[in-house]
Motif scaffolding. Structure first.
Motif, short mmCIF file in Angstrom:
data_model
loop_
_atom_site.label_atom_id
_atom_site.label_comp_id
_atom_site.label_asym_id
_atom_site.label_seq_id
_atom_site.Cartn_x
_atom_site.Cartn_y
_atom_site.Cartn_z
N UNK A 1 36.52 36.31 40.23
CA UNK A 1 37.40 35.75 41.33
C UNK A 1 37.49 34.20 40.80
N UNK A 2 36.61 33.53 40.43
CA UNK A 2 36.55 32.10 40.11
C UNK A 2 37.73 31.92 39.08
N UNK A 3 37.75 32.69 38.14
CA UNK A 3 38.63 32.28 37.11
C UNK A 3 40.11 32.50 37.72
N UNK A 4 40.46 33.55 38.44
CA UNK A 4 41.55 33.80 38.93
C UNK A 4 41.90 32.67 40.10
N UNK A 5 41.09 32.17 40.76
CA UNK A 5 41.14 30.86 41.64
C UNK A 5 41.48 29.56 41.11
N UNK B 1 40.99 38.79 53.38
CA UNK B 1 41.66 38.66 52.44
C UNK B 1 41.22 37.02 51.74
N UNK B 2 41.31 37.15 50.23
CA UNK B 2 40.66 35.98 49.53
C UNK B 2 41.92 35.20 49.17
N UNK C 1 38.20 30.12 49.90
CA UNK C 1 37.89 28.79 49.58
C UNK C 1 36.43 28.67 49.88
N UNK C 2 35.68 29.39 50.89
CA UNK C 2 34.25 29.43 50.77
C UNK C 2 33.60 30.22 49.83
#
Length: 86
Positions: free
Chosen positions: A9-13, A46-47, A62-63
């Motif tokens: 998730x962090x990498x994609x964000x 949804x993220x 974001x959180x």
């Protein structure tokens, strides 16, 4: 929620792309899509706002990015400390 899902998730964000996020982690391009879908299912939110590409993190995204970053950094530090005691 699994640590690997959070790393993905962090990498994609941070890269703004499932493909770039996968390349950064040296994983197949389909893995981030499955990991993010599983996180969204588990959390019930949804993220990412999606069009043809990821456009932005949702407020929930974001959180998660902020808190997941702290968790991953803390676990990385823990691992380094344990390994330095070998």
């Amino acid at each position: 929620m699994e640590l690997e899902q959070l790393r993905i998730f962090i990498s994609v964000a941070e890269t703004g792309s499932f493909t770039k996020g996968a390349k950064r982690l040296y994983i197949s391009h389909s893995t981030p899509s499955r990991a993010i879908a599983a996180l969204e299912e588990e959390l019930g939110v949804r993220l990412f706002e999606r069009n043809n590409r990821i456009s932005a993190l949702t407020p929930a995204g974001k959180v998660l990015l902020e808190e997941a970053g702290k968790i991953v950094a803390s676990l990385d530090t823990l691992k380094e400390k344990v390994l330095s005691e070998k």
